[in-house]
Structures are given as structure tokens and as C-alpha cells.
Design a protein around this motif. Structure first.
Motif, mmCIF file in Angstrom:
data_model
loop_
_atom_site.group_PDB
_atom_site.id
_atom_site.type_symbol
_atom_site.label_atom_id
_atom_site.label_comp_id
_atom_site.label_asym_id
_atom_site.label_seq_id
_atom_site.Cartn_x
_atom_site.Cartn_y
_atom_site.Cartn_z
ATOM 1 N N GLN A 1 71.739 33.481 3.124
ATOM 2 C CA GLN A 1 70.739 32.623 2.519
ATOM 3 C C GLN A 1 71.181 32.230 1.111
ATOM 4 N N VAL A 2 71.142 30.926 0.832
ATOM 5 C CA VAL A 2 71.525 30.444 -0.501
ATOM 6 C C VAL A 2 70.510 30.934 -1.528
ATOM 7 N N GLN A 3 71.013 31.330 -2.661
ATOM 8 C CA GLN A 3 70.135 31.756 -3.756
ATOM 9 C C GLN A 3 70.378 30.868 -4.965
ATOM 10 N N PHE A 4 69.277 30.504 -5.624
ATOM 11 C CA PHE A 4 69.356 29.644 -6.799
ATOM 12 C C PHE A 4 68.640 30.316 -7.964
ATOM 13 N N VAL A 5 69.185 30.091 -9.146
ATOM 14 C CA VAL A 5 68.477 30.451 -10.369
ATOM 15 C C VAL A 5 68.482 29.208 -11.255
ATOM 16 N N GLU A 6 67.304 28.598 -11.377
ATOM 17 C CA GLU A 6 67.172 27.362 -12.135
ATOM 18 C C GLU A 6 66.603 27.648 -13.522
ATOM 19 N N SER A 7 66.976 26.830 -14.463
ATOM 20 C CA SER A 7 66.449 26.961 -15.813
ATOM 21 C C SER A 7 66.584 25.627 -16.538
ATOM 22 N N GLY A 8 65.946 25.540 -17.691
ATOM 23 C CA GLY A 8 66.127 24.381 -18.556
ATOM 24 C C GLY A 8 64.955 23.425 -18.630
ATOM 25 N N GLY A 9 63.954 23.625 -17.788
ATOM 26 C CA GLY A 9 62.798 22.741 -17.865
ATOM 27 C C GLY A 9 61.998 23.000 -19.133
ATOM 28 N N GLY A 10 61.040 22.135 -19.383
ATOM 29 C CA GLY A 10 60.204 22.291 -20.559
ATOM 30 C C GLY A 10 59.412 21.042 -20.841
ATOM 31 N N SER A 11 58.831 21.007 -22.026
ATOM 32 C CA SER A 11 58.014 19.868 -22.454
ATOM 33 C C SER A 11 58.707 19.154 -23.607
ATOM 34 N N VAL A 12 58.816 17.854 -23.482
ATOM 35 C CA VAL A 12 59.430 17.046 -24.534
ATOM 36 C C VAL A 12 58.646 15.761 -24.701
ATOM 37 N N GLN A 13 58.868 15.107 -25.807
ATOM 38 C CA GLN A 13 58.266 13.793 -26.016
ATOM 39 C C GLN A 13 59.169 12.714 -25.409
ATOM 40 N N ALA A 14 58.571 11.584 -25.120
ATOM 41 C CA ALA A 14 59.334 10.468 -24.589
ATOM 42 C C ALA A 14 60.507 10.149 -25.507
ATOM 43 N N GLY A 15 61.641 9.878 -24.885
ATOM 44 C CA GLY A 15 62.854 9.631 -25.636
ATOM 45 C C GLY A 15 63.703 10.868 -25.848
ATOM 46 N N GLY A 16 63.153 12.021 -25.552
ATOM 47 C CA GLY A 16 63.865 13.271 -25.737
ATOM 48 C C GLY A 16 64.834 13.583 -24.610
ATOM 49 N N SER A 17 65.461 14.759 -24.718
ATOM 50 C CA SER A 17 66.492 15.172 -23.758
ATOM 51 C C SER A 17 66.239 16.594 -23.284
ATOM 52 N N LEU A 18 66.696 16.861 -22.085
ATOM 53 C CA LEU A 18 66.696 18.205 -21.531
ATOM 54 C C LEU A 18 67.922 18.363 -20.648
ATOM 55 N N ARG A 19 68.380 19.602 -20.494
ATOM 56 C CA ARG A 19 69.451 19.874 -19.541
ATOM 57 C C ARG A 19 68.990 20.973 -18.594
ATOM 58 N N LEU A 20 68.991 20.645 -17.327
ATOM 59 C CA LEU A 20 68.649 21.619 -16.300
ATOM 60 C C LEU A 20 69.924 22.294 -15.791
ATOM 61 N N SER A 21 69.794 23.575 -15.470
ATOM 62 C CA SER A 21 70.916 24.325 -14.916
ATOM 63 C C SER A 21 70.484 25.014 -13.636
ATOM 64 N N CYS A 22 71.433 25.190 -12.731
ATOM 65 C CA CYS A 22 71.146 25.859 -11.461
ATOM 66 C C CYS A 22 72.376 26.663 -11.071
ATOM 67 N N VAL A 23 72.228 27.983 -11.092
ATOM 68 C CA VAL A 23 73.308 28.853 -10.622
ATOM 69 C C VAL A 23 73.057 29.127 -9.151
ATOM 70 N N ALA A 24 74.014 28.758 -8.323
ATOM 71 C CA ALA A 24 73.863 28.900 -6.874
ATOM 72 C C ALA A 24 74.842 29.931 -6.340
ATOM 73 N N SER A 25 74.382 30.720 -5.396
ATOM 74 C CA SER A 25 75.252 31.706 -4.769
ATOM 75 C C SER A 25 75.043 31.677 -3.261
ATOM 76 N N ARG A 26 76.009 32.230 -2.560
ATOM 77 C CA ARG A 26 75.970 32.283 -1.090
ATOM 78 C C ARG A 26 75.899 30.881 -0.489
ATOM 79 N N LEU A 27 76.621 29.950 -1.079
ATOM 80 C CA LEU A 27 76.641 28.603 -0.550
ATOM 81 C C LEU A 27 77.355 28.575 0.803
ATOM 82 N N PRO A 28 76.839 27.819 1.746
ATOM 83 C CA PRO A 28 77.522 27.716 3.043
ATOM 84 C C PRO A 28 78.834 26.959 2.898
ATOM 85 N N ASN A 29 79.808 27.297 3.706
ATOM 86 C CA ASN A 29 81.119 26.648 3.590
ATOM 87 C C ASN A 29 81.068 25.178 3.955
ATOM 88 N N ASN A 30 80.085 24.778 4.757
ATOM 89 C CA ASN A 30 80.071 23.416 5.265
ATOM 90 C C ASN A 30 79.149 22.478 4.488
#
Length: 125
Positions: free
Chosen positions: A1-30
């Protein structure tokens, strides 16, 4: 089973920036694509960006020129850099894995096989 750990969300004002990250493990070969999907309250889910095994990227028209998807294979991490955020970008963002042979445009409309737990992005005007 694929496992994900996501981070980086939040609250910003219009015009702002965010970076989301996702660490994935047990990815299927196909697997063919990884990507980011989002869903706002009361709206259909939307494919935001996908990246294939050759690091080719495809974006939804609504985010083209503002968002950048990338990945670091050494760290098994997927990123979504979001610039010039708008209130309509407010949604839960999910890291996904898409299986099957299809074009990148089809991948944006596909039903991902694996989903992360989501990270919330809120953009205020």
C-alpha cells in the motif's frame, strides 16, 4: 500500500505563495504519473498538475503559469510550488498516484489509484 506524508498547506492572502510537499513510499513499479488533485467544498475534484516518469509536466488551465510540479526521486518527494494564489485556489490538495497508460491530459481527468490524506490551502482576498 502506498503511503504519503503531505505538508505545506496553510492560509495566505491572495497573491501569496505556498509549497506543498509529499513524501511517498511503497510506490508500485508500474505507476505512470504522480500528481496533485484538489477539491473545494461543494465542487468536483480537479486535477491540478501531473508529472510522468520522464519528468514531463502537465497543468490544468486554471493554474498554468502559476503552479509548478516537480519531484526529487532521491527523496521520494513530490512538490507543488504555488505562486500568485487566488481565492479560487482554496481547496484540499491531495498527492496522488495514477496507474495505467494514458496521455497527460487524460491523467488530469483520471481517477487516481492512490491518494494522500490531503493538506488544506486557504487563500483570502
Amino acid at each position: 500500500q502506498v503511503q504519503f506524508v503531505e505538508s505545506g498547506g496553510g492560509s495566505v492572502q491572495a497573491g501569496g505563495s505556498l509549497r506543498l510537499s509529499c513524501v511517498a513510499s511503497r510506490l508500485p513499479n508500474n505507476f505512470r504519473y504522480m500528481g496533485w488533485f484538489r477539491q473545494a467544498p461543494g465542487k468536483e475534484r480537479e486535477g491540478v498538475a501531473v508529472i510522468d516518469n520522464n519528468d514531463s509536466t502537465t497543468y490544468a488551465d486554471s493554474v498554468k503559469g502559476r503552479f509548478t510540479i516537480s519531484r526529487d526521486n532521491a527523496k521520494n518527494t513530490l512538490y507543488l510550488q504555488m505562486e500568485s494564489l487566488k481565492p479560487e485556489d482554496t481547496a484540499m490538495y491531495y498527492c496522488v498516484v495514477i496507474l495505467g497508460r494514458m496521455t497527460p491530459i487524460q491523467a488530469l481527468s483520471a481517477s487516481p489509484r492512490f491518494w494522500g490524506q490531503g493538506t488544506r490551502v486557504t487563500v483570502s482576498s
